[in-house]
Design an enzyme around this catalytic site. Structure first.
Site, PDB file in Angstrom:
ATOM      1  N   ASP A 106       0.709  -1.252   0.321  1.00  0.00           N
ATOM      2  CA  ASP A 106       0.229   0.190   0.039  1.00  0.00           C
ATOM      3  C   ASP A 106       1.213   1.216   0.249  1.00  0.00           C
ATOM      4  O   ASP A 106       0.138   2.586   0.056  1.00  0.00           O
ATOM      5  CB  ASP A 106      -0.464  -0.189   1.089  1.00  0.00           C
ATOM      6  CG  ASP A 106      -0.335  -0.447   2.516  1.00  0.00           C
ATOM      7  OD1 ASP A 106       0.692  -0.895   2.701  1.00  0.00           O
ATOM      8  OD2 ASP A 106      -0.940   0.365   3.545  1.00  0.00           O
ATOM      9  N   ASP A 128      -1.093  -7.191  -9.929  1.00  0.00           N
ATOM     10  CA  ASP A 128      -1.290  -6.600 -11.111  1.00  0.00           C
ATOM     11  C   ASP A 128      -1.941  -5.303 -10.446  1.00  0.00           C
ATOM     12  O   ASP A 128      -2.288  -4.232 -11.969  1.00  0.00           O
ATOM     13  CB  ASP A 128      -2.813  -6.708 -10.840  1.00  0.00           C
ATOM     14  CG  ASP A 128      -4.116  -8.163 -11.807  1.00  0.00           C
ATOM     15  OD1 ASP A 128      -3.919  -6.407 -12.701  1.00  0.00           O
ATOM     16  OD2 ASP A 128      -5.310  -7.869 -12.023  1.00  0.00           O
ATOM     17  N   ASP A 136      -0.414  -1.648 -12.980  1.00  0.00           N
ATOM     18  CA  ASP A 136      -1.628  -0.822 -13.978  1.00  0.00           C
ATOM     19  C   ASP A 136      -1.301   0.219 -14.172  1.00  0.00           C
ATOM     20  O   ASP A 136      -0.906   1.386 -14.949  1.00  0.00           O
ATOM     21  CB  ASP A 136      -3.263  -1.582 -13.578  1.00  0.00           C
ATOM     22  CG  ASP A 136      -3.034  -2.373 -15.168  1.00  0.00           C
ATOM     23  OD1 ASP A 136      -3.002  -2.835 -15.601  1.00  0.00           O
ATOM     24  OD2 ASP A 136      -4.335  -2.090 -15.125  1.00  0.00           O
TER      25      ASP A 136
END
Ligand code: NAD
Length: 367
Positions: free
Chosen positions: A224, A248, A252
């Site tokens: 995070d 993932d 992005d």
């Protein structure tokens, strides 16, 4: 010695359009650099379904296992949206990844100077950005058992399981450290060791592997915080290694720092073959773009840059990969733009083929 072999699976939508420009680039390297490939072509996705009733024929799968590298365009499209899940175009790509056991997904986030004002971040934060995210691709919460939606008491419960073995963490870590050795020798491993046991194991295994790479500076970060740091100060990173789910999302996020989907390549690597090179599939990050397919508008750069990755990681031609990436950089610096790279204030976009022409001219100029 025989030429290195390359299987081209152009796929659907803009896949064949961008791939035809890559074919020209491959031809250029043969004509001008003595780099000849045994290129074969086959069908994947909707195109394979139309011919064979499956999104990847067994013969194509067998070919993919034999070649030195596979280069894929894109799969999918509205025509196939209502097909059964088992034969959807994307299943062809998933089968390739699974049966080739491609466990390390490499997603570079590189900002070309000419496009730095395309980023959602301030230019100074992204100019010169060059990050490589290595995402573990074949395990973790997307695959762990038990999984499903179950009845529990008088309500439903959805379950997915994050599961990683030591060897799964280790082989991806080695791929990431090997990459770091070819770059700036810095590796940041991201997990959630503060709240997840799989994260604690992840951190332990990566630390153990690091003993074999004393030149690489290893750091650890909670995923995070990694997301925050990626948008706060992305240039602090060189190589990031993370799991399937975090990767993932983080890849992005990092990719969009650079502006357009039409510029983003990727590679998925597996275990070394007899020749010592990894099994490999190279593909642009974008999909089949049905909204512009067949109109000659697609940006071929992501697919061309995927071939540059193949030159570097499958064919041991890092110098030629640099040459191709520099050609892309030059074309952009000269102001050549496909529609996806146009600013709101106008100009005339070039077509897919004209972008290919400009790339070949830039390659000629590099000689
Ligand atoms: P997409 O990447 O195809 O397109 C998203 C947007 O970006 C569209 O507006 C498109 O025109 C634009 N775009 C993408 N690539 C471009 C390029 N090279 N040049 C210029 N503009 C470009 O994503 P989507 O619209 O969500 O999906 C379309 C189809 O592609 C779906 O069937 C989806 O399942 C499939 N898909 C396939 C892959 C793959 O093959 N790896 C990846 C993502 C989506």
């Amino acid at each position: 010695m025989s030429n290195p072999s390359l299987l081209i699976l152009a796929g659907d939508g803009i896949g064949p359009e961008v791939m035809s420009q890559v074919q020209r680039v491959i031809g250029w390297f043969g004509d001008n650099r003595g780099l000849n490939f045994d290129v074969s072509e086959d069908l994947v996705g909707g195109a394979a379904y139309d011919k064979h009733g499956v999104p990847l024929h067994d013969d194509t799968m067998a070919k993919a296992q034999e070649v030195d590298a596979v280069l894929l365009g894109a799969v999918g499209g509205p025509k196939y949206d209502d097909l059964d899940f088992s034969v959807k175009p994307e299943r062809g790509l998933l089968r390739l990844r699974k049966e080739m056991d491609l466990f390390a997904n490499l997603r570079p986030a590189q900002c070309f100077d000419a496009l730095s004002d395309f980023s959602s971040l301030k230019t100074e934060l992204v100019a010169g950005l060059d990050i490589m995210i290595v995402r573990e691709l074949t395990s973790g919460v997307y695959f762990g058992e038990p999984r499903g939606i179950f009845e529990e008491g008088n309500e439903r419960v959805g379950i997915n399981t994050q599961r990683y073995t030591e060897s799964e963490i280790e082989r991806g870590a080695r791929a990431a450290f090997d990459l770091a050795m070819k770059r700036d020798k810095r590796l940041c491993s991201m997990e959630k060791a503060n709240v997840m046991e799989s994260g604690i194991l992840w951190r332990q295994v990566v630390t153990e592997v690091s003993k074999d790479y004393p030149e690489v500076e290893l750091s650890h970060m909670y995923a995070d915080n990694g997301a925050m740091q990626l948008v706060r100060a992305p240039k602090q990173f060189d190589v990031i290694y993370t799991d399937n789910l975090f990767g993932d999302i983080l890849s992005d996020c990092a990719a969009m720092l650079t502006g357009s989907l039409g510029m983003l390549p990727s590679a998925s690597l597996g275990a070394p073959m007899d020749n010592g090179r990894p099994k490999a599939l190279y593909e642009p990050v974008h999909g089949s773009a049905p909204d512009i397919a067949g109109q000659g508008k697609a940006n071929p750069c992501a697919c061309v840059l995927s071939f540059a990755m193949a030159l570097r990681y499958s064919f041991g031609e890092g110098g030629e990969a640099d040459r191709l990436e520099a050609a892309v950089e030059k074309v952009l610096a000269d102001g050549v733009r496909t529609g996806d790279l146009m600013q709101a204030d106008g100009g005339t976009p070039v077509s897919t083929t004209e972008m290919g022409d400009a790339l070949l001219a830039a390659l000629d100029a590099s000689l």
